[in-house]
Design a protein around this motif. Structure first.
Motif, PDB file in Angstrom:
ATOM      1  N   SER A 129      -7.920  13.293  -5.683  1.00 42.40           N
ATOM      2  CA  SER A 129      -6.889  13.938  -4.886  1.00 42.40           C
ATOM      3  C   SER A 129      -5.955  12.902  -4.267  1.00 42.40           C
ATOM      4  O   SER A 129      -6.382  11.833  -3.847  1.00 42.40           O
ATOM      5  CB  SER A 129      -7.562  14.756  -3.784  1.00 42.40           C
ATOM      6  N   THR A 130      -4.678  13.232  -4.209  1.00 45.22           N
ATOM      7  CA  THR A 130      -3.723  12.301  -3.620  1.00 45.22           C
ATOM      8  C   THR A 130      -3.097  12.860  -2.352  1.00 45.22           C
ATOM      9  O   THR A 130      -2.142  12.287  -1.848  1.00 45.22           O
ATOM     10  CB  THR A 130      -2.593  11.975  -4.619  1.00 45.22           C
ATOM     11  N   ASN A 131      -3.608  13.942  -1.835  1.00 45.35           N
ATOM     12  CA  ASN A 131      -2.970  14.517  -0.668  1.00 45.35           C
ATOM     13  C   ASN A 131      -3.488  13.968   0.653  1.00 45.35           C
ATOM     14  O   ASN A 131      -3.102  14.433   1.704  1.00 45.35           O
ATOM     15  CB  ASN A 131      -3.053  16.039  -0.689  1.00 45.35           C
ATOM     16  N   ASN A 132      -4.334  13.008   0.656  1.00 50.67           N
ATOM     17  CA  ASN A 132      -4.744  12.299   1.861  1.00 50.67           C
ATOM     18  C   ASN A 132      -5.440  11.020   1.418  1.00 50.67           C
ATOM     19  O   ASN A 132      -6.647  10.892   1.530  1.00 50.67           O
ATOM     20  CB  ASN A 132      -5.675  13.148   2.726  1.00 50.67           C
ATOM     21  N   CYS A 133      -4.665  10.091   0.905  1.00 53.33           N
ATOM     22  CA  CYS A 133      -5.276   8.852   0.447  1.00 53.33           C
ATOM     23  C   CYS A 133      -4.335   7.681   0.689  1.00 53.33           C
ATOM     24  O   CYS A 133      -3.140   7.852   0.879  1.00 53.33           O
ATOM     25  CB  CYS A 133      -5.657   8.928  -1.025  1.00 53.33           C
ATOM     26  N   LEU A 134      -4.928   6.508   0.692  1.00 53.87           N
ATOM     27  CA  LEU A 134      -4.201   5.249   0.814  1.00 53.87           C
ATOM     28  C   LEU A 134      -4.734   4.350  -0.285  1.00 53.87           C
ATOM     29  O   LEU A 134      -5.947   4.272  -0.497  1.00 53.87           O
ATOM     30  CB  LEU A 134      -4.462   4.620   2.185  1.00 53.87           C
ATOM     31  N   VAL A 166      -8.790   1.895  -2.864  1.00 53.70           N
ATOM     32  CA  VAL A 166      -8.424   3.289  -2.606  1.00 53.70           C
ATOM     33  C   VAL A 166      -9.356   3.848  -1.556  1.00 53.70           C
ATOM     34  O   VAL A 166     -10.567   3.590  -1.577  1.00 53.70           O
ATOM     35  CB  VAL A 166      -8.549   4.156  -3.879  1.00 53.70           C
ATOM     36  N   ILE A 167      -8.787   4.630  -0.645  1.00 49.83           N
ATOM     37  CA  ILE A 167      -9.609   5.344   0.334  1.00 49.83           C
ATOM     38  C   ILE A 167      -8.954   6.690   0.592  1.00 49.83           C
ATOM     39  O   ILE A 167      -7.732   6.810   0.553  1.00 49.83           O
ATOM     40  CB  ILE A 167      -9.792   4.544   1.641  1.00 49.83           C
ATOM     41  N   GLY A 168      -9.770   7.693   0.784  1.00 49.97           N
ATOM     42  CA  GLY A 168      -9.242   9.030   1.043  1.00 49.97           C
ATOM     43  C   GLY A 168     -10.033   9.715   2.126  1.00 49.97           C
ATOM     44  O   GLY A 168     -11.097   9.244   2.526  1.00 49.97           O
ATOM     45  N   GLY A 169      -9.491  10.789   2.598  1.00 47.55           N
ATOM     46  CA  GLY A 169     -10.151  11.557   3.630  1.00 47.55           C
ATOM     47  C   GLY A 169     -10.028  13.039   3.347  1.00 47.55           C
ATOM     48  O   GLY A 169      -9.283  13.455   2.450  1.00 47.55           O
ATOM     49  N   PRO A 170     -10.736  13.840   4.124  1.00 49.75           N
ATOM     50  CA  PRO A 170     -10.676  15.283   3.909  1.00 49.75           C
ATOM     51  C   PRO A 170      -9.330  15.845   4.363  1.00 49.75           C
ATOM     52  O   PRO A 170      -8.643  15.261   5.190  1.00 49.75           O
ATOM     53  CB  PRO A 170     -11.812  15.819   4.790  1.00 49.75           C
ATOM     54  N   VAL A 171      -8.988  16.960   3.793  1.00 49.11           N
ATOM     55  CA  VAL A 171      -7.816  17.712   4.235  1.00 49.11           C
ATOM     56  C   VAL A 171      -8.348  18.972   4.880  1.00 49.11           C
ATOM     57  O   VAL A 171      -9.028  19.773   4.246  1.00 49.11           O
ATOM     58  CB  VAL A 171      -6.885  18.057   3.048  1.00 49.11           C
ATOM     59  N   ARG A 172      -8.080  19.104   6.161  1.00 49.10           N
ATOM     60  CA  ARG A 172      -8.521  20.297   6.886  1.00 49.10           C
ATOM     61  C   ARG A 172      -7.407  21.332   6.816  1.00 49.10           C
ATOM     62  O   ARG A 172      -6.324  21.096   7.303  1.00 49.10           O
ATOM     63  CB  ARG A 172      -8.848  19.934   8.321  1.00 49.10           C
ATOM     64  N   TYR A 232       0.849  -1.198   0.000  1.00 45.96           N
ATOM     65  CA  TYR A 232       0.000   0.000   0.000  1.00 45.96           C
ATOM     66  C   TYR A 232       0.880   1.241   0.000  1.00 45.96           C
ATOM     67  O   TYR A 232       2.009   1.215   0.483  1.00 45.96           O
ATOM     68  CB  TYR A 232      -0.890   0.045   1.253  1.00 45.96           C
ATOM     69  N   VAL A 233       0.312   2.328  -0.521  1.00 47.00           N
ATOM     70  CA  VAL A 233       0.966   3.627  -0.467  1.00 47.00           C
ATOM     71  C   VAL A 233      -0.034   4.648   0.036  1.00 47.00           C
ATOM     72  O   VAL A 233      -1.191   4.680  -0.403  1.00 47.00           O
ATOM     73  CB  VAL A 233       1.506   4.059  -1.851  1.00 47.00           C
ATOM     74  N   ALA A 234       0.421   5.468   0.964  1.00 52.44           N
ATOM     75  CA  ALA A 234      -0.350   6.618   1.425  1.00 52.44           C
ATOM     76  C   ALA A 234       0.436   7.866   1.044  1.00 52.44           C
ATOM     77  O   ALA A 234       1.659   7.884   1.133  1.00 52.44           O
ATOM     78  CB  ALA A 234      -0.541   6.567   2.936  1.00 52.44           C
ATOM     79  N   PHE A 235      -0.270   8.893   0.607  1.00 43.22           N
ATOM     80  CA  PHE A 235       0.370  10.149   0.233  1.00 43.22           C
ATOM     81  C   PHE A 235      -0.047  11.264   1.168  1.00 43.22           C
ATOM     82  O   PHE A 235      -1.205  11.344   1.582  1.00 43.22           O
ATOM     83  CB  PHE A 235      -0.063  10.586  -1.173  1.00 43.22           C
ATOM     84  N   PHE A 236       0.911  12.125   1.482  1.00 40.09           N
ATOM     85  CA  PHE A 236       0.591  13.437   2.012  1.00 40.09           C
ATOM     86  C   PHE A 236       1.723  14.376   1.635  1.00 40.09           C
ATOM     87  O   PHE A 236       2.768  13.948   1.160  1.00 40.09           O
ATOM     88  CB  PHE A 236       0.264  13.408   3.503  1.00 40.09           C
TER      89      PHE A 236
END
Length: 180
Positions: A155-160, A116-122, A87-91
């Motif tokens: 978006s790839t700034n908060n995903c796995l 793939v799963i992602g979340g919000p970027v606050r 797996y790869v997670a990006f931030f």
């Protein structure tokens, strides 16, 4: 593997790495933090070396001399392939991961049997930041059920995601968008 892209923002990178000191790691997962410095001069090396002893996971530092986020992201993917990552997670260097960030993404991916799963970027904006950034975030909320519409955005700034997508399907970032 956790991929962090950086480019000549030493204070932001330092803040992100300090936040990673509190990162909780899922049981049975052995991540590696891969920092891809998009500066051919290696301006982030000293910050990474200073943070290395305090981080809860091993750190690898590489330089990607071709400037642009798709080159940095593809370098993460290439390194992940070589390392045999599942797996790869990006931030990014301008983000601050919450302590449960990777644990939450990993549990969600497994729970939903997803690739793939992602979340919000606050965002935490500096004083005087343009208000259009805040307005753009509000647009991403649906009017009826208030769910984030990030699911529709790649978006790839908060995903796995599963490296199967890269190994089996050959998915990489389009390098034509080097200035985005």
């Amino acid at each position: 593997l956790i991929g962090l892209a950086t480019f000549m923002r030493p204070s932001m990178l330092a803040r992100a790495l300090v936040a990673m000191e509190s990162l909780t790691i899922p049981k049975g997962v052995f991540p590696l933090l891969l920092i891809v410095d998009n500066d051919p001069e290696g301006s982030a090396r000293a910050i990474v070396d200073a943070a290395r002893p305090f981080l809860p996971i091993p750190v690898q530092y590489v330089i990607e001399p071709r400037r642009g986020i798709p080159f940095a992201r593809n370098r993460v993917l290439t390194e992940a392939l070589e390392l045999g990552a599942d797996y790869v997670a990006f931030f990014d260097d301008d983000e601050i991961p919450a302590p449960a960030w990777i644990d939450t993404l990993y549990r969600g991916l497994k729970q939903h049997n997803a690739d793939v799963i992602g979340g919000p970027v606050r965002r935490t904006l500096n004083q005087g930041a343009n208000r259009w950034v805040d307005a753009a975030d509000r647009i991403r909320l649906s009017k009826d059920d208030r769910k984030l519409l990030y699911n529709c955005v790649g978006s790839t700034n908060n995903c796995l995601f599963s490296m199967r997508l890269v190994r089996d399907l050959g998915l990489f970032f389009d390098e034509k968008f080097e200035h985005c």
